[in-house]
Design a protein around this motif. Structure first.
Motif, short mmCIF file in Angstrom:
data_model
loop_
_atom_site.label_atom_id
_atom_site.label_comp_id
_atom_site.label_asym_id
_atom_site.label_seq_id
_atom_site.Cartn_x
_atom_site.Cartn_y
_atom_site.Cartn_z
N TYR A 1 -26.20 -10.42 -44.84
CA TYR A 1 -26.85 -9.13 -45.04
C TYR A 1 -26.61 -8.22 -43.83
CZ TYR A 1 -30.43 -5.54 -45.10
OH TYR A 1 -31.08 -4.34 -45.03
N VAL A 2 -26.81 -8.74 -42.63
CA VAL A 2 -26.61 -7.94 -41.42
C VAL A 2 -25.14 -7.58 -41.27
CG1 VAL A 2 -26.77 -7.95 -38.90
CG2 VAL A 2 -28.68 -8.77 -40.27
N TRP A 3 -24.25 -8.50 -41.57
CA TRP A 3 -22.81 -8.23 -41.52
C TRP A 3 -22.46 -7.07 -42.47
CZ3 TRP A 3 -18.87 -12.74 -42.65
CH2 TRP A 3 -17.57 -12.30 -42.41
N ASP A 4 -22.96 -7.15 -43.70
CA ASP A 4 -22.70 -6.09 -44.69
C ASP A 4 -23.36 -4.77 -44.26
OD1 ASP A 4 -21.24 -7.86 -46.22
OD2 ASP A 4 -22.87 -8.26 -47.64
N LEU A 5 -24.56 -4.85 -43.69
CA LEU A 5 -25.25 -3.65 -43.23
C LEU A 5 -24.44 -2.95 -42.13
CD1 LEU A 5 -27.68 -1.74 -43.18
CD2 LEU A 5 -28.80 -3.36 -41.61
N LYS A 6 -23.91 -3.73 -41.21
CA LYS A 6 -23.10 -3.14 -40.14
C LYS A 6 -21.87 -2.43 -40.71
CE LYS A 6 -24.47 -6.22 -36.40
NZ LYS A 6 -24.06 -7.21 -35.40
N GLN A 7 -21.24 -3.01 -41.70
CA GLN A 7 -20.08 -2.38 -42.33
C GLN A 7 -20.48 -1.10 -43.05
OE1 GLN A 7 -17.98 -5.28 -44.72
NE2 GLN A 7 -17.85 -6.72 -43.02
N ALA A 8 -21.60 -1.12 -43.76
CA ALA A 8 -22.07 0.07 -44.47
C ALA A 8 -22.43 1.19 -43.48
CB ALA A 8 -23.28 -0.27 -45.34
N LEU A 9 -23.06 0.82 -42.38
CA LEU A 9 -23.42 1.82 -41.37
C LEU A 9 -22.17 2.40 -40.70
CD1 LEU A 9 -26.55 0.17 -39.74
CD2 LEU A 9 -26.49 2.12 -41.31
N ASN A 10 -21.16 1.58 -40.50
CA ASN A 10 -19.90 2.08 -39.92
C ASN A 10 -19.24 3.10 -40.85
OD1 ASN A 10 -19.83 0.79 -37.44
ND2 ASN A 10 -18.87 -1.05 -38.27
N ARG A 11 -19.30 2.85 -42.15
CA ARG A 11 -18.71 3.81 -43.09
C ARG A 11 -19.44 5.16 -43.03
NH1 ARG A 11 -17.70 -1.07 -45.85
NH2 ARG A 11 -19.71 -1.12 -46.91
N VAL A 12 -20.76 5.12 -42.88
CA VAL A 12 -21.52 6.37 -42.77
C VAL A 12 -21.23 7.04 -41.43
CG1 VAL A 12 -23.83 7.40 -42.68
CG2 VAL A 12 -23.35 5.54 -44.30
N GLN B 1 -28.54 -1.57 -50.50
CA GLN B 1 -29.94 -1.22 -50.32
C GLN B 1 -30.51 -2.01 -49.15
OE1 GLN B 1 -31.56 1.18 -52.09
NE2 GLN B 1 -29.56 1.54 -53.01
N LEU B 2 -31.37 -1.36 -48.39
CA LEU B 2 -32.01 -2.05 -47.27
C LEU B 2 -33.01 -3.05 -47.80
CD1 LEU B 2 -32.59 0.88 -44.76
CD2 LEU B 2 -30.69 -0.72 -44.87
N GLN B 3 -33.08 -4.20 -47.14
CA GLN B 3 -34.00 -5.25 -47.55
C GLN B 3 -34.76 -5.76 -46.33
OE1 GLN B 3 -31.61 -8.20 -49.51
NE2 GLN B 3 -30.64 -6.68 -50.81
N LYS B 4 -35.93 -6.29 -46.57
CA LYS B 4 -36.73 -6.83 -45.49
C LYS B 4 -36.15 -8.18 -45.08
CE LYS B 4 -41.32 -6.73 -43.88
NZ LYS B 4 -41.15 -5.91 -42.71
N ILE B 5 -35.93 -8.35 -43.79
CA ILE B 5 -35.33 -9.57 -43.26
C ILE B 5 -36.27 -10.16 -42.22
CG2 ILE B 5 -33.41 -10.45 -41.85
CD1 ILE B 5 -32.56 -9.76 -44.67
N ASP B 6 -36.48 -11.48 -42.30
CA ASP B 6 -37.29 -12.18 -41.31
C ASP B 6 -36.46 -12.33 -40.03
OD1 ASP B 6 -39.01 -13.79 -39.86
OD2 ASP B 6 -38.70 -15.56 -41.12
N LYS B 7 -36.90 -11.65 -38.97
CA LYS B 7 -36.14 -11.61 -37.73
C LYS B 7 -35.94 -13.01 -37.13
CE LYS B 7 -36.22 -9.52 -33.15
NZ LYS B 7 -36.89 -8.53 -32.29
N ALA B 8 -36.99 -13.82 -37.12
CA ALA B 8 -36.88 -15.16 -36.53
C ALA B 8 -35.87 -16.01 -37.30
CB ALA B 8 -38.24 -15.84 -36.51
N PHE C 1 -30.21 6.99 -44.80
CA PHE C 1 -29.82 5.58 -44.91
C PHE C 1 -29.31 5.07 -43.57
CE2 PHE C 1 -26.43 2.45 -45.41
CZ PHE C 1 -27.12 1.42 -46.03
N SER C 2 -28.48 5.86 -42.92
CA SER C 2 -27.91 5.46 -41.63
C SER C 2 -29.00 5.26 -40.58
CB SER C 2 -26.91 6.51 -41.15
OG SER C 2 -26.42 6.18 -39.87
N TYR C 3 -29.93 6.18 -40.51
CA TYR C 3 -30.99 6.08 -39.51
C TYR C 3 -31.93 4.91 -39.81
CZ TYR C 3 -29.47 10.78 -38.13
OH TYR C 3 -28.74 11.87 -37.72
N SER C 4 -32.28 4.73 -41.08
CA SER C 4 -33.16 3.61 -41.44
C SER C 4 -32.47 2.27 -41.23
CB SER C 4 -33.60 3.74 -42.91
OG SER C 4 -34.33 4.92 -43.10
N GLY C 5 -31.21 2.20 -41.64
CA GLY C 5 -30.45 0.97 -41.45
C GLY C 5 -30.22 0.65 -39.98
#
Length: 168
Positions: free
Chosen positions: A81-92, A2-9, A116-120
């Protein structure tokens, strides 16, 4: 995932610290290991390539092990989280041609995976300051929104489950 809010800084700060620590550990570990092996087992020819290679490989393996060991540490939350997100987006992304074809035929799961892919991707690109392709993403999202309206589908990415990709 699931996408989560991440503090960019915070993400950028922690990522930079992790990268810097990995560079320092790789450099120090490689040199330390290879120099120790060269002293203990000198080569008459003066070629120590194999000891240098062993130092680099050993250091890289230790760093990988440490990153995996501390994966659950709160400091690593955003980075993992970003590492996992990149892997999930690659699968899509690997399934995207089939997803697009199925979405054109009204498949709700395909549209949900694309949403999900576009939002992520949008979140990832904003976190990494990769705004060059955001215009293209806007066009892709508009196409998906048109398909969703055509088939009267509401796309809620909270409903996304990676298991639906097995269908494609």
């Amino acid at each position: 995932m699931q996408l989560q809010k991440i503090d960019k800084a915070r993400y950028r700060s922690h990522l930079n610290k992790v990268i810097f620590a990995c560079i320092i550990c790789l450099t120090a570990g490689s040199l330390g290991i290879s120099q120790t092996l060269i002293v203990l087992f000198p080569d008459q020819d003066g070629s120590h390539f194999h000891w240098n290679l062993l130092g680099v490989v050993t250091s890289a393996l230790v760093i990988g092990w440490l990153l995996n060991k501390f994966r659950a540490h709160p400091f690593m939350y955003e980075v993992v989280y970003v590492w996992d997100l990149k892997q999930a987006l690659n699968r899509v992304t690997r399934k995207m041609p089939k997803l697009k074809k199925a979405a054109q035929q009204g498949d709700v799961d395909a549209m949900l995976a694309m949403q999900f892919s576009y939002s992520g991707s949008k979140q990832l690109w904003e976190l990494d300051d990769n705004t060059i392709t955001l215009e293209d993403l806007g066009l892709w999202q508009a196409e998906l929104d048109t398909l969703a309206a055509k088939y009267q589908v509401t796309l809620d990415i909270q409903q996304y489950d990676e298991a639906i990709l097995k269908k494609f």
